[in-house]
Design a protein around this motif. Structure first.
Motif, PDB file in Angstrom:
ATOM      1  N   VAL A 177       0.799  -1.185  -0.050  1.00 39.05           N
ATOM      2  CA  VAL A 177       0.033   0.164  -0.025  1.00 39.05           C
ATOM      3  C   VAL A 177       0.838   1.321  -0.032  1.00 39.05           C
ATOM      4  O   VAL A 177       0.517   2.262  -0.730  1.00 39.05           O
ATOM      5  CB  VAL A 177      -0.800  -0.041   1.250  1.00 39.05           C
ATOM      6  CG1 VAL A 177      -1.793   1.260   1.368  1.00 39.05           C
ATOM      7  CG2 VAL A 177      -2.058  -1.061   1.019  1.00 39.05           C
ATOM      8  N   LEU A 178       2.038   1.167   0.848  1.00 35.12           N
ATOM      9  CA  LEU A 178       2.800   2.495   0.839  1.00 35.12           C
ATOM     10  C   LEU A 178       3.515   2.711  -0.740  1.00 35.12           C
ATOM     11  O   LEU A 178       3.649   3.859  -1.110  1.00 35.12           O
ATOM     12  CB  LEU A 178       3.910   2.186   1.774  1.00 35.12           C
ATOM     13  CG  LEU A 178       3.503   2.393   3.167  1.00 35.12           C
ATOM     14  CD1 LEU A 178       4.498   1.953   4.308  1.00 35.12           C
ATOM     15  CD2 LEU A 178       2.829   3.690   3.569  1.00 35.12           C
TER      16      LEU A 178
ATOM     17  N   ILE B 275       3.751   5.777  -5.596  1.00 34.82           N
ATOM     18  CA  ILE B 275       3.551   5.773  -7.165  1.00 34.82           C
ATOM     19  C   ILE B 275       2.470   6.901  -7.387  1.00 34.82           C
ATOM     20  O   ILE B 275       2.620   7.529  -8.378  1.00 34.82           O
ATOM     21  CB  ILE B 275       3.190   4.153  -7.665  1.00 34.82           C
ATOM     22  CG1 ILE B 275       4.365   3.323  -7.467  1.00 34.82           C
ATOM     23  CG2 ILE B 275       2.796   4.387  -9.350  1.00 34.82           C
ATOM     24  CD1 ILE B 275       4.340   2.085  -7.898  1.00 34.82           C
ATOM     25  N   ALA B 276       1.261   6.517  -6.871  1.00 37.24           N
ATOM     26  CA  ALA B 276       0.473   7.667  -6.943  1.00 37.24           C
ATOM     27  C   ALA B 276       0.758   9.097  -6.822  1.00 37.24           C
ATOM     28  O   ALA B 276       0.482  10.171  -7.513  1.00 37.24           O
ATOM     29  CB  ALA B 276      -0.850   7.334  -6.123  1.00 37.24           C
ATOM     30  N   ALA B 277       1.581   9.467  -5.949  1.00 34.33           N
ATOM     31  CA  ALA B 277       1.954  10.734  -5.573  1.00 34.33           C
ATOM     32  C   ALA B 277       2.966  11.214  -6.541  1.00 34.33           C
ATOM     33  O   ALA B 277       2.931  12.436  -6.945  1.00 34.33           O
ATOM     34  CB  ALA B 277       2.621  10.781  -4.416  1.00 34.33           C
TER      35      ALA B 277
END
Length: 75
Positions: free
Chosen positions: A63-64, A69-71
């Motif tokens: 999840v981290l 990646i999303a950030a």
């Protein structure tokens, strides 16, 4: 392999541990909570994850990684 020991007298169960550590914790539980009663219950073997109970740690790491990646993609 990882094992979980269940108490035969109440709802107590150990976390996923080695066989010797789980047996020791079950004996400690019986000594404190059920004095005079020999340890009973049953033993569960973790067949899905025989190396132990690190599934939660792996999930948190995944999840981290997704959050990083999303950030990075949102800039």
């Amino acid at each position: 392999m990882a094992y979980r020991f269940w108490c035969g007298e109440c709802g107590f169960k150990t976390s996923w541990l080695s066989e010797s550590e789980g047996a020791r914790r079950q004996m400690d539980h019986y000594t404190k909570q059920h004095p005079g009663i020999p340890p009973g219950g049953h033993v569960e073997a973790n067949r899905k994850n025989p190396e132990g109970g690190n599934g939660c740690l792996q999930l948190v790491g995944f999840v981290l990684l997704l959050l990083l990646i999303a950030a990075a993609c949102s800039r």
